[in-house]
Design a protein around this motif. Sequence first.
Motif, short mmCIF file in Angstrom:
data_model
loop_
_atom_site.label_atom_id
_atom_site.label_comp_id
_atom_site.label_asym_id
_atom_site.label_seq_id
_atom_site.Cartn_x
_atom_site.Cartn_y
_atom_site.Cartn_z
N ILE A 59 29.43 26.86 35.38
CA ILE A 59 30.36 25.74 35.15
C ILE A 59 31.25 26.03 33.95
O ILE A 59 32.46 25.76 33.97
N SER A 60 30.68 26.60 32.89
CA SER A 60 31.47 26.94 31.71
C SER A 60 32.55 27.96 32.06
O SER A 60 33.71 27.83 31.64
N GLN A 61 32.18 28.97 32.83
CA GLN A 61 33.16 30.00 33.21
C GLN A 61 34.18 29.44 34.20
O GLN A 61 35.37 29.79 34.13
N ARG A 62 33.74 28.58 35.11
CA ARG A 62 34.68 27.97 36.05
C ARG A 62 35.75 27.17 35.31
O ARG A 62 36.94 27.26 35.61
N ALA A 63 35.31 26.38 34.32
CA ALA A 63 36.26 25.57 33.55
C ALA A 63 37.22 26.46 32.78
O ALA A 63 38.43 26.19 32.72
N ILE B 84 43.86 52.77 27.97
CA ILE B 84 44.15 51.67 27.05
C ILE B 84 44.22 50.36 27.86
O ILE B 84 44.87 50.31 28.90
N PRO B 85 43.55 49.31 27.37
CA PRO B 85 43.62 48.04 28.10
C PRO B 85 45.05 47.52 28.19
O PRO B 85 45.79 47.55 27.21
N THR B 86 45.41 47.05 29.35
CA THR B 86 46.72 46.43 29.55
C THR B 86 46.57 44.91 29.46
O THR B 86 45.47 44.39 29.26
N ASP B 87 47.70 44.23 29.60
CA ASP B 87 47.66 42.77 29.58
C ASP B 87 47.29 42.19 30.95
O ASP B 87 47.25 40.98 31.12
N GLU B 88 47.02 43.07 31.91
CA GLU B 88 46.70 42.61 33.26
C GLU B 88 45.22 42.23 33.32
O GLU B 88 44.33 43.09 33.20
N LEU B 89 44.95 40.93 33.50
CA LEU B 89 43.59 40.44 33.55
C LEU B 89 43.04 40.49 34.97
O LEU B 89 43.77 40.28 35.95
N ILE B 90 41.77 40.77 35.07
CA ILE B 90 41.06 40.72 36.35
C ILE B 90 40.04 39.59 36.24
O ILE B 90 39.23 39.55 35.30
N VAL B 91 40.09 38.66 37.18
CA VAL B 91 39.20 37.49 37.11
C VAL B 91 38.29 37.46 38.32
O VAL B 91 38.65 37.93 39.40
N PRO B 92 37.10 36.91 38.17
CA PRO B 92 36.16 36.84 39.29
C PRO B 92 36.48 35.68 40.21
O PRO B 92 37.22 34.76 39.86
N SER B 93 35.89 35.71 41.40
CA SER B 93 36.00 34.57 42.31
C SER B 93 35.04 33.48 41.86
O SER B 93 34.06 33.74 41.15
N ARG B 94 35.32 32.24 42.25
CA ARG B 94 34.45 31.14 41.85
C ARG B 94 33.04 31.34 42.42
O ARG B 94 32.05 31.00 41.77
N GLU B 95 32.98 31.92 43.62
CA GLU B 95 31.68 32.09 44.27
C GLU B 95 30.78 33.08 43.54
O GLU B 95 29.56 33.02 43.67
N SER B 96 31.39 33.99 42.77
CA SER B 96 30.60 35.03 42.11
C SER B 96 30.06 34.59 40.76
O SER B 96 29.27 35.31 40.13
N LEU B 97 30.46 33.41 40.27
CA LEU B 97 30.03 32.95 38.96
C LEU B 97 28.55 32.56 38.97
O LEU B 97 28.06 32.07 39.98
#
Length: 850
Positions: free
Chosen positions: A178-182, A464-477
């Motif tokens: 829930i914390s990560q979803r928010a 080097i890290p870029t500004d492109e973020l990769i986010v998980p699906s809600r189902e994987s949280l």
Amino acid sequence: MTTASPRQGVPDKPTLDGLEAKWAPTWDEQGVYVFDRTAPRERVYSIDTPPPTVSGSLHVGHVFSYTQTDALARFHRMRGKAVFYPMGWDDNGLPTERRVQNYFGVRCDPSLPYDPDFTPPSSPGKQQIPVSRRNFIELCERLTVEDEKVFESLWRRLGLSVDWNHTYQTIDSRARAISQRAFLANLARGEAYQAEAPTLWDVTFQTAVAQAELEDRERPSAYHHLLFRSDAGAALEIATTRPELLPACVAVVAHPDDERYQKLFGTTVRTPVFGVDVPVVAHRLADPEKGTGAAMICTFGDTTDVVWWRELDLPTRSVIGRDGRFVREAPAALESEAAKTAYAQLAGATPHTARERLVEMVRAEGSLVGDPRPFNHMVKFYEKGDKPLEIVTSRQWYLRNGGRDVELRQKLLERGHELNWHPDHMRNRYQSWVEGLAGDWLISRQRYFGVPVPVWYQLDADGIPTDELIVPSRESLPVDPSSDTPPGFTPDQRDVPGGFTGDPDVMDTWATSSLTPQIAGGWGHDDDLFQRVFPMDLRPQAHEIIRTWLFSTVARAELEHDALPWAHAAISGWILDPDRKKMSKSKGNVVTPLDLLDQHGSDAVRYWAVSARPGTDTAFEIGQMKIGRRLAIKILNVSKFVLGLGAAERRSAVTNPLDQALLARLADVVDEATAQLEGYDYARALETIERCFWAFCDDYVELVKTRAYGGGGEEAAASAQATLSTALSVLLRLLAPFVPFATEEAWSWWQPGSVHRAPWPSGTELREQSLKGDPQLLDVAADAIAAIRKAKSAAQVSMRAEVARVTARGPAPLVATLRQVSGDVQSAGNIGDVELEVAESELLTYEITM
């Protein structure tokens, strides 16, 4: 479902001993406090229960505030509400991390893979074993289960009417999800963002340090008086203990009321040696009595610098790196060759060496006034460190909270006005905090244990890290970017060019605690439940965390749901020791509750807790607990006496004027106490109910005792017994939210089911039963019997002694009133003759002949 328990009959010797052990499991077995999942939202009363820190020790403050909430929960349950009363455990934070480290001899290393077969050593060694974050959390859950059992045992013994089917942990998988979803929802809406920010840093351990890990130590220092100059050449003398931070100076500050600097506010002055123009600003934290009253604001010398930097929206010129040495590259503001040359002498130096070099440069320029003035002051250290903390800048995650958004700030202020505060003046604390916000909420922490920031970063061809973020699906949280692989990648692409890397940070504990309504209510996990309980009805909490827990919860609900998280906020005060100081573990003045419960009983301790006014700091007072125990004992004794008269079986008409007066008085008390509890003033409600209870015991029962035994005939006895039965039922129900064990015990002697599931009394029904009785009759009768008792006491005779004659004189209306109850007064006072005379006086007077 509540199962009706059979009537138990009146014991020969009622006692409070053992009631907690008897009734707590009975309530659990019968499901007395189970939440009705079928109840529609309008019939639900939901509570956002504060989750206690289970790794901490139990103290009397827990008893204090949780009992106050429980009284409200019990009241609303008896009013016909389906009460959603969950319990959470706050195990997400530094106290739990420390406890797990010390207990198991491990430390969290997020870079390690999860080991499903890991077993901690039976006895921890000197060197802590590194384990993955997932392994560490599993150990946390394993250990806190035992801690939670201790708390739950206390809560049950105290009589908290919690539904133990609804519990949660702030670090369990549901809370993390829930914390990560928010957070991801905030990120998608642009409410979460990254920016450079200052962080307390220990240069030895190479770690960010939380506030809870700080300790102040006295260290030698010295004031250095430096001269800044205006364009006109006028000198401004400032005092500083850290002259080496002169290249990081971004402003000079003085108190807004300091007359010496009024003309300088809004102008600029030039720093010595480096020649950088900085503004002269005003701020309330500047101390006119400290140094010259004017100080440098540097980025960053101490936490006050951070406050000034945030609230005055100043630029950043960092000069100290994570290794504790001056960085090689000079701040961009040092534009001149002279400034760059001067800074080159500081690059790579420790603060101590840089201070010595900088002082010589200032002295050579003629900008040092006199010699440094030594003194000792307190400096912040990491509790395990041996060097003063530095404040370094790093990239951090922020959440918008109105600090930089006028529109959002106004919405949050409006929510504060919309919220019902108990007591109302606590609203001012919320409003002052929101109005004073000067920056957004920094939610990232450079720690190993906690809820991970759920993002990964794409790496470029150079790794080097870029500004492109990769986010998980809600189902994987929930996910842990330090060990889990993002979608579209394979594990072997971690930390290699063209691959990915996980965000190493965790979120501030408040970032999860601010979502307790969503966690307890099952947001995204049990949406049917969530729709029935959210927005919640009540947030109970202490006043010192209005600016943190309460405000952050309001902000999260506003961003996610466009609504208040609850309708009411009930604010509790502190417990004070006999010297009127706050009780706390650090001060060593904490009282453990188990000893109190052993000595006085749960009802007595509860009585003390609910006697405190909402939001008021209250002294720890054994005397109040003794009064509460006396009340609980009296509940049992008067119930035994009344039921011994056969009152439990009577359902006759109430015909006697005194009996009708009592029911009319009870109707007024019910209405008054109901209004007070609806207004969250449990203390005044208890006062109202208790005053009536003691009048019932001391006056009414004594007045009607002879008649109830049949001394005035069958009809008169039936009226008295019916009234006693009704009054006892009403009073037990009114007292049940406050002293649940004694009232349940007495109720069980003659009524089926639990008193805590019985309907709250109705003033309207009592008035109908009283046939418009006049409560004044009760007052007049009580005054008469009090006068007779006083006369017997003065004559030093037994209260049972016979009185030959009583002559009452007074105005005609009062004489007429007394005439209606004279029979009961005569019997109760054992009076031979009663004479009533009309006289020109305002009150009744009594002439008593023994």
